[in-house]
Design a protein around this motif. Structure first.
Motif, PDB file in Angstrom:
ATOM      1  N   LEU A   1       0.999  42.449  49.452  1.00  0.00           N
ATOM      2  CA  LEU A   1       0.365  41.151  49.677  1.00  0.00           C
ATOM      3  C   LEU A   1       0.617  40.192  48.525  1.00  0.00           C
ATOM      4  O   LEU A   1       0.585  38.967  48.707  1.00  0.00           O
ATOM      5  CB  LEU A   1      -1.144  41.329  49.886  1.00  0.00           C
ATOM      6  N   PHE A   2       0.845  40.737  47.343  1.00  0.00           N
ATOM      7  CA  PHE A   2       1.137  39.887  46.192  1.00  0.00           C
ATOM      8  C   PHE A   2       2.333  38.984  46.474  1.00  0.00           C
ATOM      9  O   PHE A   2       2.352  37.810  46.074  1.00  0.00           O
ATOM     10  CB  PHE A   2       1.414  40.754  44.958  1.00  0.00           C
ATOM     11  N   SER A   3       3.322  39.517  47.194  1.00  0.00           N
ATOM     12  CA  SER A   3       4.531  38.736  47.492  1.00  0.00           C
ATOM     13  C   SER A   3       4.240  37.539  48.379  1.00  0.00           C
ATOM     14  O   SER A   3       4.896  36.498  48.265  1.00  0.00           O
ATOM     15  CB  SER A   3       5.583  39.633  48.159  1.00  0.00           C
ATOM     16  N   ILE A   4       3.265  37.688  49.286  1.00  0.00           N
ATOM     17  CA  ILE A   4       2.882  36.561  50.149  1.00  0.00           C
ATOM     18  C   ILE A   4       2.340  35.421  49.305  1.00  0.00           C
ATOM     19  O   ILE A   4       2.768  34.261  49.422  1.00  0.00           O
ATOM     20  CB  ILE A   4       1.825  36.993  51.186  1.00  0.00           C
ATOM     21  N   TYR A   5       1.385  35.736  48.444  1.00  0.00           N
ATOM     22  CA  TYR A   5       0.795  34.699  47.600  1.00  0.00           C
ATOM     23  C   TYR A   5       1.808  34.133  46.608  1.00  0.00           C
ATOM     24  O   TYR A   5       1.832  32.920  46.350  1.00  0.00           O
ATOM     25  CB  TYR A   5      -0.419  35.255  46.853  1.00  0.00           C
ATOM     26  N   ASP A   6       2.654  35.001  46.079  1.00  0.00           N
ATOM     27  CA  ASP A   6       3.673  34.544  45.141  1.00  0.00           C
ATOM     28  C   ASP A   6       4.679  33.625  45.837  1.00  0.00           C
ATOM     29  O   ASP A   6       5.154  32.657  45.245  1.00  0.00           O
ATOM     30  CB  ASP A   6       4.398  35.746  44.532  1.00  0.00           C
ATOM     31  N   THR A   7       4.974  33.914  47.081  1.00  0.00           N
ATOM     32  CA  THR A   7       5.863  33.046  47.855  1.00  0.00           C
ATOM     33  C   THR A   7       5.243  31.673  48.063  1.00  0.00           C
ATOM     34  O   THR A   7       5.896  30.641  47.896  1.00  0.00           O
ATOM     35  CB  THR A   7       6.181  33.682  49.223  1.00  0.00           C
ATOM     36  N   ILE A   8       3.968  31.667  48.429  1.00  0.00           N
ATOM     37  CA  ILE A   8       3.278  30.393  48.666  1.00  0.00           C
ATOM     38  C   ILE A   8       3.207  29.561  47.389  1.00  0.00           C
ATOM     39  O   ILE A   8       3.538  28.370  47.377  1.00  0.00           O
ATOM     40  CB  ILE A   8       1.861  30.642  49.212  1.00  0.00           C
ATOM     41  N   PHE A   9       2.796  30.189  46.300  1.00  0.00           N
ATOM     42  CA  PHE A   9       2.558  29.445  45.069  1.00  0.00           C
ATOM     43  C   PHE A   9       3.817  29.204  44.247  1.00  0.00           C
ATOM     44  O   PHE A   9       3.950  28.149  43.621  1.00  0.00           O
ATOM     45  CB  PHE A   9       1.514  30.178  44.218  1.00  0.00           C
ATOM     46  N   SER A  10       4.740  30.184  44.216  1.00  0.00           N
ATOM     47  CA  SER A  10       5.938  30.055  43.373  1.00  0.00           C
ATOM     48  C   SER A  10       7.158  29.590  44.156  1.00  0.00           C
ATOM     49  O   SER A  10       7.684  28.506  43.917  1.00  0.00           O
ATOM     50  CB  SER A  10       6.242  31.382  42.673  1.00  0.00           C
ATOM     51  N   SER A  11       7.604  30.409  45.107  1.00  0.00           N
ATOM     52  CA  SER A  11       8.831  30.078  45.836  1.00  0.00           C
ATOM     53  C   SER A  11       8.709  28.748  46.558  1.00  0.00           C
ATOM     54  O   SER A  11       9.621  27.922  46.546  1.00  0.00           O
ATOM     55  CB  SER A  11       9.165  31.196  46.834  1.00  0.00           C
TER      56      SER A  11
END
Length: 483
Positions: free
Chosen positions: A154-164
């Motif tokens: 799930l970390f990747s989902i949030y990281d995608t939203i905020f970073s990518s």
């Protein structure tokens, strides 16, 4: 959050959803500086007055130096223990250090002669050190945040939203379609003043939020075996970790190749070369960044579902396959177009296919750099199960070491490529006329290099051993050792 039916409930220490979301902002805070760092070459050559060769050489040397000291940073981090925890003090101090490093780097135009070169290089070295500290926390704190294999992806989902999306996609759109035109389409001193202040303020706010997210888990109880963790003291102890951890070796090398590609395609010289010169419209980079937001969420959600139901490895493999397919599609469009500057000018099928290829390349190419943050937690847990040691700081900085060495080559490769086609005193700007040499340089960076390195990365990750069943066994071993 549903638990894995094949493992006892007691094995997992879960995080709350908001904790995962807020802590992912630590990566966003450091990525803001990474994004801004891509513009440093234009400041250095256009305002500070450095030559192209000097800039690429100093950038490469600073990153290489950073890579060499990264393991020491990991060792230091693994031995920090304060009443405020291990990770939060590092996050705060390193982010303040990043602010100070940019204040130094983007003021070198005020100095003359050898002093200017010295200040610039010292600023680069200091920046890379404090950047490594904050960025390493994102990896090192993952095992403490949660050890649930269904939560970690799930970390990747949030990281995608905020970073990518929030930083790299929306950030590029803001720069290309608002900030740059606001300053006459030039990367002048007024542009950098406004740009850098915004970067520093937003990054600091994100760091504070990330500290709130990790606060509950930033204590000894969630570090490895807790009080039973085997202490790691000597160089021999640390070497035994590196030598005996096969998954660490494979993933560190694979992520280094992918990190080189993401650094390459995030560099503003690359963006200007592809969009401003080959495609004839620099603003397209921002437009595609906006368009990719929804596909980014959908594709990463799909990767995350695969990671949760099978393994992080499978999601990583699929992302590389997607990236290579996208690169092939862009290559077909570029090499079959009579005039690449007409692809977006005329619209039509070629524009649609190139856009699909580029968006797929960006999404699938950056996903591995996000998911490796949680895969590093798996490797840390594997080491705890194997040896009883909790050395997430060292493991995190091993990735930083290989990342730094590989990304140090990105500005050098771009710089030497530009020098090779005649740009010795500066980099080509968005209004530069397209020439055969610039087209060749652009296709090497956009098509040839990603195709080769992506294929090697795919071969390596296929040999990564930490699959779903293996991680179930790892958590069972840790739970048993805790008693």
């Amino acid at each position: 959050m549903a638990q894995n039916v094949n493992a006892p409930q007691a094995q997992y220490h879960n995080a709350k959803q908001w904790e995962i979301a807020l802590f992912s902002l630590n990566n966003s805070a450091s990525n803001l500086y990474l994004f801004a760092f891509g513009f440093l070459t234009y400041y250095a050559t256009g305002i500070a007055g450095f030559a192209t060769f000097t800039v690429s050489s100093l950038l490469g040397a600073a990153r290489l130096f950073d890579g060499l000291i990264d393991p020491m940073i990991g060792v230091i981090m693994d031995h920090i223990d304060t009443k405020w925890g291990r990770f939060r003090p590092i996050m705060l101090i390193s982010n303040i250090g990043l602010l100070l490093s940019f204040a130094l780097l983007f003021s070198t135009h005020q100095f003359e002669g050898s002093l200017k070169y010295g200040i610039y290089f010292v600023g680069l070295i200091f920046h890379k050190i404090v950047y490594s500290f904050q960025q390493t926390v994102t990896k090192a704190a993952q095992p403490a945040l949660t050890n649930n294999p269904k939560q970690r992806p799930l970390f990747s989902i949030y990281d995608t939203i905020f970073s990518s999306i929030g930083i790299f996609a929306v950030g590029q759109m803001i720069v290309a379609n608002w900030l740059s035109p606001r300053h006459g389409g030039e990367f002048n001193l007024a542009f950098f003043t406004e740009f850098i202040i915004g970067i520093c303020v937003i990054s600091f706010v994100l760091t504070i939020l990330a500290m709130i997210g990790i606060s509950r888990k930033d204590n000894q109880a969630f570090f490895g075996l807790g009080e039973s963790t085997v202490e790691t003291k000597s160089i021999k102890d640390y070497w035994s970790v590196i030598k005996g951890n096969g998954p660490l070796q494979i993933l560190a090398l694979t992520s280094a190749l992918v990190k080189f590609l993401t650094t390459l395609i995030g560099d503003q010289v690359f963006v200007v070369l592809v969009f401003g010169i080959i495609l004839g419209n620099y603003g397209i980079s921002g437009t595609l960044g906006l368009i990719q937001i929804i596909p980014n969420l959908l594709i990463v959600a799909g990767f995350t579902t695969i990671a949760s139901r099978t393994s992080l490895k499978n999601a990583y493999v699929l992302s590389l396959i997607t990236m290579l397919t996208s690169v092939a599609l862009m290559g077909v469009i570029l090499f079959t177009s009579a005039d690449t500057r007409e692809i977006f000018a005329n619209g039509g099928l070629a524009m649609v296919l190139f856009s699909i290829g580029y968006i797929g390349f960006k999404i699938a190419g950056t996903y591995p750099s996000s998911v490796v943050l949680t895969m590093a937690a798996d490797i840390s847990d594997y080491e705890t199960a194997r040896s009883g040691r909790f050395v997430s700081g060292l493991i995190g900085t091993i990735f930083s070491l290989t990342d730094s060495i590989s990304t140090s080559l990105a500005p050098i490769v771009i710089g030497w490529l530009m020098i090779g086609i005649g740009y010795t005193d500066g980099y080509p700007g968005p209004d530069e006329a397209l020439s055969p040499a610039l087209f060749t340089a652009g296709t090497i960076l956009l098509i040839i290099v990603p195709a080769i390195l992506g294929s090697i990365a795919l071969f390596l990750i296929s040999r990564y051993p930490l699959n779903k069943q293996k991680m179930i066994d790892v958590q069972a071993q840790i739970s048993a050792r805790k008693g």
